[in-house]
Design an enzyme around this catalytic site. Structure first.
Site, short mmCIF file in Angstrom:
data_model
loop_
_atom_site.label_atom_id
_atom_site.label_comp_id
_atom_site.label_asym_id
_atom_site.label_seq_id
_atom_site.Cartn_x
_atom_site.Cartn_y
_atom_site.Cartn_z
N LEU A 89 37.82 -21.94 -40.84
CA LEU A 89 37.61 -20.59 -40.33
C LEU A 89 38.12 -19.56 -41.33
CD1 LEU A 89 38.79 -21.25 -36.66
CD2 LEU A 89 36.43 -20.87 -37.43
N HIS A 105 45.83 -33.18 -37.34
CA HIS A 105 45.34 -33.65 -38.64
C HIS A 105 45.78 -35.11 -38.81
CE1 HIS A 105 44.03 -33.29 -42.77
NE2 HIS A 105 45.13 -33.92 -43.14
C1 GRF Z 1 40.90 -36.60 -35.46
O1 GRF Z 1 41.43 -37.65 -36.22
C2 GRF Z 1 41.31 -35.26 -36.00
O2 GRF Z 1 42.62 -35.25 -36.49
C3 GRF Z 1 40.34 -35.12 -37.14
O3 GRF Z 1 39.10 -35.52 -36.56
C4 GRF Z 1 39.37 -36.54 -35.58
C5 GRF Z 1 38.68 -36.12 -34.29
O4 GRF Z 1 38.26 -37.22 -33.52
N1 GRF Z 1 40.33 -33.78 -37.69
P1 GRF Z 1 37.38 -37.05 -32.18
O5 GRF Z 1 36.13 -36.27 -32.54
O6 GRF Z 1 38.21 -36.32 -31.17
O7 GRF Z 1 37.09 -38.45 -31.74
#
Ligand code: GRF
Length: 188
Positions: A89, A105
């Site tokens: 963003l 993350h």
């Molecule tokens: C997670 O590991 C998050 O940290 C990363 O993307 C993944 C999302 O997984 N940025 P989901 O789409 O909720 O299954």
């Protein structure tokens, strides 16, 4: 009633965990058609698709960010949770929602910022990985850390197997952290 908006781009399994934890999800915003939007609909949660492919080449990040912000403003959420949201963003949104946009993350920040955190961790040969819940700021994956949990890297791990074990932890730690924030127990 406090309100949470959740931003997704992918499979939405973390959103699913938030809904299972009864977090007050009032709106799900996506930047592309994805399973996360379907999950929201199955739970009768309002959705807005701000499809990033309609924002030009080169990508007009400021215009995209403004569209995301109007979608959020319409729901007036107390907190915004990015859950696998894959578009960076622009800085403008952090003026209105500063301190109230949270992200998860899949690494132990400050290690392995960016889109390939799990792959980069494996390539480094690190023995541990994990996840970080943090306040999002204009600088990617660099905002104040709210919670972290460690996950062991196992022999033979692939990017997919390690990421799935990290996501299992995210599905628990992220809803717990957001619940505490909504109760005012973690300063936003
Ligand atoms: C997670 O590991 C998050 O940290 C990363 O993307 C993944 C999302 O997984 N940025 P989901 O789409 O909720 O299954």
């Amino acid at each position: 009633m406090l309100k949470l908006a959740v931003m997704v781009s992918g499979s939405g399994s973390i959103l699913e965990a938030m809904l299972a934890a009864d977090l007050p999800v009032a709106l799900v915003v996506a930047d592309r058609p994805c399973r996360g939007l379907e999950i929201a609909s199955w739970h009768n949660v309002a959705t807005t698709l701000v499809d990033r492919k309609h924002f030009g080449r080169p990508f007009d990040r400021a215009k995209f960010t403004a569209a995301i912000q109007s979608a959020l403003d319409a729901a007036a959420p107390d907190l915004v949770a990015m859950a696998g949201f894959m578009t960076v963003l622009g800085p403008a949104i952090f003026k209105s929602y500063g301190g109230r946009i949270i992200n998860t993350h899949p690494s132990l920040l400050p290690d392995f910022r960016g889109d390939h955190a799990v792959r980069d961790c494996l390539a480094s040969g690190a023995a541990t990985s994990g996840c970080t819940i943090h306040i999002a700021t204009p600088e990617l994956d660099a905002g104040p850390i709210l919670a972290q949990a460690t996950v062991q890297v196992l022999p033979g791990d692939t990017e997919a197997s390690l990421h799935e074990r990290i996501k299992r932890v995210e599905r628990q730690l992220y809803p717990e952290t957001l619940a505490q924030m909504l109760l005012g127990r973690v300063p936003a």
